[in-house]
Design a protein around this motif. Structure first.
Motif, PDB file in Angstrom:
ATOM      1  N   GLU A 132      -3.132  -5.379 -11.487  1.00 32.34           N
ATOM      2  CA  GLU A 132      -2.073  -5.567 -10.235  1.00 32.34           C
ATOM      3  C   GLU A 132      -2.397  -4.287  -9.255  1.00 32.34           C
ATOM      4  N   ARG A 133      -2.997  -3.253  -9.743  1.00 35.69           N
ATOM      5  CA  ARG A 133      -3.490  -2.109  -8.950  1.00 35.69           C
ATOM      6  C   ARG A 133      -4.797  -1.750  -8.698  1.00 35.69           C
ATOM      7  N   PHE A 134      -5.004  -1.504  -7.543  1.00 33.67           N
ATOM      8  CA  PHE A 134      -6.394  -1.172  -7.266  1.00 33.67           C
ATOM      9  C   PHE A 134      -6.400   0.056  -6.261  1.00 33.67           C
ATOM     10  N   SER A 135      -6.971   1.145  -6.868  1.00 34.64           N
ATOM     11  CA  SER A 135      -6.996   2.575  -6.094  1.00 34.64           C
ATOM     12  C   SER A 135      -8.503   2.838  -5.145  1.00 34.64           C
ATOM     13  N   LEU A 136      -8.360   3.237  -4.045  1.00 38.30           N
ATOM     14  CA  LEU A 136      -9.497   3.627  -3.138  1.00 38.30           C
ATOM     15  C   LEU A 136      -9.441   5.317  -3.390  1.00 38.30           C
ATOM     16  N   ILE A 137     -10.289   5.644  -3.707  1.00 42.31           N
ATOM     17  CA  ILE A 137     -10.474   7.303  -3.607  1.00 42.31           C
ATOM     18  C   ILE A 137     -11.876   7.887  -2.880  1.00 42.31           C
ATOM     19  N   GLN A 142      -7.438 -14.777   1.490  1.00 41.56           N
ATOM     20  CA  GLN A 142      -7.209 -13.060   1.304  1.00 41.56           C
ATOM     21  C   GLN A 142      -5.835 -12.855   1.698  1.00 41.56           C
ATOM     22  N   TYR A 143      -4.893 -12.185   0.859  1.00 44.45           N
ATOM     23  CA  TYR A 143      -3.631 -11.704   1.153  1.00 44.45           C
ATOM     24  C   TYR A 143      -3.622 -10.193   1.503  1.00 44.45           C
ATOM     25  N   PHE A 144      -3.323  -9.750   2.563  1.00 42.45           N
ATOM     26  CA  PHE A 144      -3.489  -8.338   3.120  1.00 42.45           C
ATOM     27  C   PHE A 144      -2.206  -7.305   2.901  1.00 42.45           C
ATOM     28  N   GLY A 145      -2.497  -6.265   2.707  1.00 40.75           N
ATOM     29  CA  GLY A 145      -1.503  -5.213   2.647  1.00 40.75           C
ATOM     30  C   GLY A 145      -1.354  -4.780   4.053  1.00 40.75           C
ATOM     31  N   PRO A 146      -0.194  -3.934   4.456  1.00 41.64           N
ATOM     32  CA  PRO A 146      -0.065  -3.688   6.037  1.00 41.64           C
ATOM     33  C   PRO A 146      -1.082  -2.483   6.402  1.00 41.64           C
ATOM     34  N   GLY A 147      -1.682  -1.880   5.568  1.00 38.91           N
ATOM     35  CA  GLY A 147      -2.633  -0.881   5.785  1.00 38.91           C
ATOM     36  C   GLY A 147      -2.123   0.531   5.925  1.00 38.91           C
ATOM     37  N   THR A 148      -3.115   1.410   5.613  1.00 41.98           N
ATOM     38  CA  THR A 148      -2.947   2.826   5.675  1.00 41.98           C
ATOM     39  C   THR A 148      -3.808   3.493   6.728  1.00 41.98           C
ATOM     40  N   ARG A 149      -3.086   3.963   7.554  1.00 36.65           N
ATOM     41  CA  ARG A 149      -3.846   4.839   8.536  1.00 36.65           C
ATOM     42  C   ARG A 149      -4.148   6.212   8.065  1.00 36.65           C
ATOM     43  N   LEU A 150      -5.119   6.664   7.878  1.00 32.25           N
ATOM     44  CA  LEU A 150      -5.819   7.818   7.217  1.00 32.25           C
ATOM     45  C   LEU A 150      -6.288   8.685   8.368  1.00 32.25           C
ATOM     46  N   VAL A 193      -8.667  12.301  -1.840  1.00 30.22           N
ATOM     47  CA  VAL A 193      -7.544  11.310  -1.313  1.00 30.22           C
ATOM     48  C   VAL A 193      -7.455  10.054  -2.127  1.00 30.22           C
ATOM     49  N   PHE A 194      -6.327   9.687  -2.532  1.00 25.99           N
ATOM     50  CA  PHE A 194      -6.004   8.508  -3.420  1.00 25.99           C
ATOM     51  C   PHE A 194      -5.324   7.377  -2.394  1.00 25.99           C
ATOM     52  N   LEU A 195      -5.840   6.235  -2.345  1.00 22.69           N
ATOM     53  CA  LEU A 195      -5.143   5.203  -1.630  1.00 22.69           C
ATOM     54  C   LEU A 195      -4.636   4.160  -2.665  1.00 22.69           C
ATOM     55  N   GLU A 196      -3.382   3.712  -2.787  1.00 26.36           N
ATOM     56  CA  GLU A 196      -3.066   3.078  -3.755  1.00 26.36           C
ATOM     57  C   GLU A 196      -2.716   1.642  -3.224  1.00 26.36           C
ATOM     58  N   GLN A 233       0.717  -1.101  -0.084  1.00 23.14           N
ATOM     59  CA  GLN A 233      -0.027  -0.025   0.059  1.00 23.14           C
ATOM     60  C   GLN A 233       0.876   1.348   0.049  1.00 23.14           C
ATOM     61  N   SER A 234       0.521   2.271  -0.694  1.00 24.13           N
ATOM     62  CA  SER A 234       1.355   3.575  -0.820  1.00 24.13           C
ATOM     63  C   SER A 234       1.779   4.090   0.096  1.00 24.13           C
ATOM     64  N   SER A 235       0.925   4.162   1.207  1.00 27.64           N
ATOM     65  CA  SER A 235       1.195   4.919   2.360  1.00 27.64           C
ATOM     66  C   SER A 235       1.226   4.136   3.757  1.00 27.64           C
ATOM     67  N   ARG A 236       1.986   4.290   4.905  1.00 27.36           N
ATOM     68  CA  ARG A 236       1.501   3.734   6.160  1.00 27.36           C
ATOM     69  C   ARG A 236       0.670   4.642   6.785  1.00 27.36           C
ATOM     70  N   TYR A 237       0.987   6.017   6.736  1.00 23.93           N
ATOM     71  CA  TYR A 237       0.190   6.907   7.418  1.00 23.93           C
ATOM     72  C   TYR A 237       0.001   8.112   6.476  1.00 23.93           C
TER      73      TYR A 237
END
Lengths: 115, 113
Positions: free
Chosen positions: A72-77, A104-112, A19-22, A6-10
């Motif tokens: 391979e890419r899924f964005s949340l807006i 399901q394989y998870f990413g580490p998460g983005t705390r927004l 806001v874009f989360l990648e 995931q593009s950002s942790r925080y």
């Protein structure tokens, strides 16, 4: 080893910002998910995608949109961020098949945080 | 949808067995039960899955009674590294099942020396 990044942790954003989360996965998975994780509520599905350009609404899609232009890419807006969207956002992927039973394989998460 | 209910938290000492029960009273015939483990600052990861009776792997055991209205994740002889949040997920097998998957709120397990 499977990997979901995931593009950002925080992230800290202001109310009204777009806001874009990648999320990127390297497993050639067809299915990708966006979840929101809040204390006491567990993981709630925001959107699900089973193929490029294909998406389905989950339990809480209001205030969110998604984009999947490449496999391979899924964005949340977040079109216009609000304080009640302050949360942990988790991306996941799985093989084509059964979304609710396949691993399901998870990413580490983005705390927004939205101020 | 099979709403799931789990205890909020459980405490244990190292070396003990930890049993976490998930209630899913309205589970459907084609629903499976899956458990995920989440360490701090990481995403959840798959532990175990079952449909009925008992499933065991190198990490845990999953007990499902005949009526399938609950399931119990058993962690044998826990260590400090088993401190994590454990999620129960109930959902059917099927290509269109994304709308039916339901995670529980999670159980925080804290293991102390």
């Amino acid at each position: 080893d499977v990997k979901v990044t995931q593009s950002s942790r925080y992230l800290v954003k202001r109310t009204g910002e777009k806001v874009f989360l990648e999320c990127v996965q390297d497993m050639d998975h067809e299915n990708m998910f966006w979840y929101r994780q809040d204390p006491g509520l567990g993981l709630r599905l925001i959107y699900f995608s089973y193929d490029v350009k294909m998406k389905e609404k989950g339990d809480i899609p209001e205030g969110y949109s998604v984009s999947r232009e490449k496999k391979e890419r899924f964005s949340l807006i977040l079109e216009s961020a609000s304080t009640n969207q302050t949360s942990m956002y988790l991306c996941a992927s799985s093989n084509q098949g059964s979304p609710s039973t396949d691993t399901q394989y998870f990413g580490p998460g983005t705390r927004l945080t939205v101020l | 949808l099979a709403k799931t209910t789990q205890p909020i938290s459980m405490d244990s000492y190292e070396g003990q067995e930890v049993n976490i029960t998930c209630s899913h009273n309205n589970i459907a015939t084609n629903d499976y039960i899956t458990w995920y483990q989440q360490f701090p600052s990481q995403g959840p990861r798959f532990i175990i899955q079952g449909y009925k009776t008992k499933v065991t792997n190198e990490v845990a055991s999953l007990f499902i009674p005949a009526d399938r209205k609950s399931s119990t994740l058993s962690l044998p002889r826990v260590s400090l590294s088993d401190t994590a949040v454990y999620y129960c997920l109930v959902g059917p097998y099927g290509g269109d099942s994304w709308g039916k998957l339901q995670f529980g709120a999670g159980t925080q397990v804290v293991v102390t020396p």
